[in-house]
Design a protein around this motif. Structure first.
Motif, PDB file in Angstrom:
ATOM      1  N   ASP A 103      44.239  21.822 -25.705  1.00  0.00           N
ATOM      2  CA  ASP A 103      43.323  22.899 -26.061  1.00  0.00           C
ATOM      3  C   ASP A 103      42.911  23.617 -24.784  1.00  0.00           C
ATOM      4  N   ARG A 113      45.690  26.521 -28.609  1.00  0.00           N
ATOM      5  CA  ARG A 113      46.115  25.140 -28.836  1.00  0.00           C
ATOM      6  C   ARG A 113      47.633  25.156 -28.850  1.00  0.00           C
ATOM      7  N   ARG A 339      48.562  25.290 -34.019  1.00  0.00           N
ATOM      8  CA  ARG A 339      48.904  25.869 -32.720  1.00  0.00           C
ATOM      9  C   ARG A 339      48.714  27.382 -32.775  1.00  0.00           C
TER      10      ARG A 339
END
Length: 351
Positions: A103, A113, A339
């Motif tokens: 992160d 992320r 992500r």
């Protein structure tokens, strides 16, 4: 070449493609244009409700936990492993995440992320503060995390370039397969540079790697047990080339059998035959034409002169490189977040 290398290969080094070897340490020694390389490989346990390890932290030097107790480290984190907000100026960080997630948050308001094969390429340039935390999302099973972080220098004319990061999502990163005469496979992952006509996604625009004549290459190489593969010469014969043999029983490099994990300085203008002896072998390759300028480093700042280092400290104390827009020094995203990357201009990417 690697400074202070433990051994120079005997014989005529003008003919041998293997020039120097050195045992791997923490971090790994690098050559111009690279500044630093570290391999983080942590067998984290299941996570808790705070995305940290569901395990006792007793016996660890919290805030400076690098010992590897029980096979993992908290690094500078006290709840979630990782590296809370810290500044950089004058170079780039290239982060290759092989397992797990990172992160990212920074002083420009960008956040991300990424992991599972993704690469983040951050030009710190004039200055940025960022945090890199390792959230442990899985509560019912271990959270293995493995990554390389590489520092690539910037030439003087680009040291104060505007900060910028690029996300190189895993599905866009070439994985180039080769099969030897015995049918054994080698796969090369090309995070920077090109191989067999397959080119990595572009780095940030002011990167040393963005110049066509620098021949910067960042590859990971995996050979199946017994596989052989010949590493081709670099396009630029002036490039420095270092191989890091970090996993496997033994590796044959040209006529030299290596039974220990080592850093290998090799000629970049010659082909190099590799053979995995015993089990599978893995290597990281860092290559690039040297910048050839003075390097003055103090902690997170890398400049050309001491005066510039002093100015970096002054600028950071005065501006905090944009401040810190987050509620904590170690922000993490919600467990169910996928992500993504949100850039400083608000643009959002998802793989």
């Amino acid at each position: 070449m690697l400074n202070g290398a433990d051994r120079v290969i005997s014989g005529d080094t003008m003919k041998s493609p293997l020039l120097e070897t050195r045992p791997l340490g923490f971090p790994w020694v690098t050559a111009d244009p690279f500044l630093f390389c570290v391999h983080h490989d942590d067998a984290y346990p299941a996570g808790n409700e705070h995305l940290g390890p569901a395990a006792s932290l007793a016996g660890r030097h919290i805030g400076q936990d690098f010992e590897g107790k029980d096979g993992w480290r908290m690094y500078h984190g006290d709840v979630v492993p990782g590296f809370p907000g810290h500044p950089h100026r004058g170079f780039e960080t290239v982060t290759l995440v092989r397992k797990g997630l990172i992160d990212h948050s920074d002083s420009l308001g960008a956040t991300a992320r990424f992991g599972h094969g993704d690469v983040q390429w951050l030009t710190a340039g004039a200055g940025v503060v960022h945090s890199e935390m390792f959230p442990l999302l899985e509560t019912g099973k271990p959270n293995p995390t493995e990554l390389f972080q590489i520092w690539l220098n910037l030439p003087a004319e680009d040291k104060l370039a505007p900060p910028h990061f690029s996300m190189l999502w895993s599905q866009h990163i070439p994985h180039v397969p080769f099969t030897d005469e015995a049918g054994r496979r080698t796969e090369v992952t090309v995070a920077a540079g090109q191989l067999e006509g397959r080119r990595a996604p572009p780095p940030p625009p002011r990167s040393w790697a963005s110049r066509p004549d620098t021949d910067v290459a960042i590859w990971t190489i995996r050979l199946e047990p017994g596989a052989t593969w010949t590493l081709p010469p670099a396009a630029n014969p002036r490039a420095n080339r270092t191989l890091y043999f970090f996993d496997g029983d033994a590796l044959k490099v040209a006529d030299h059998l290596l039974r220990q994990h080592q850093a290998l300085v090799v000629r970049s203008d010659a082909a190099l035959r590799l053979e995995a002896v015993g089990g599978a072998c893995e290597l990281l390759m860092l290559q690039g034409r040297p910048i050839g300028e003075p390097v003055v480093q103090y902690g997170p700042f890398v400049m050309n002169t001491r005066t510039e280092i002093q100015q970096a400290f002054s600028d950071y104390q005065r501006t905090r490189f944009g401040g810190w827009p987050w509620k904590s020094e170690d922000p993490v995203h919600p467990r169910d977040e996928g992500r993504f990357a949100r850039h400083a201009d608000g643009r959002i990417e998802r793989p």
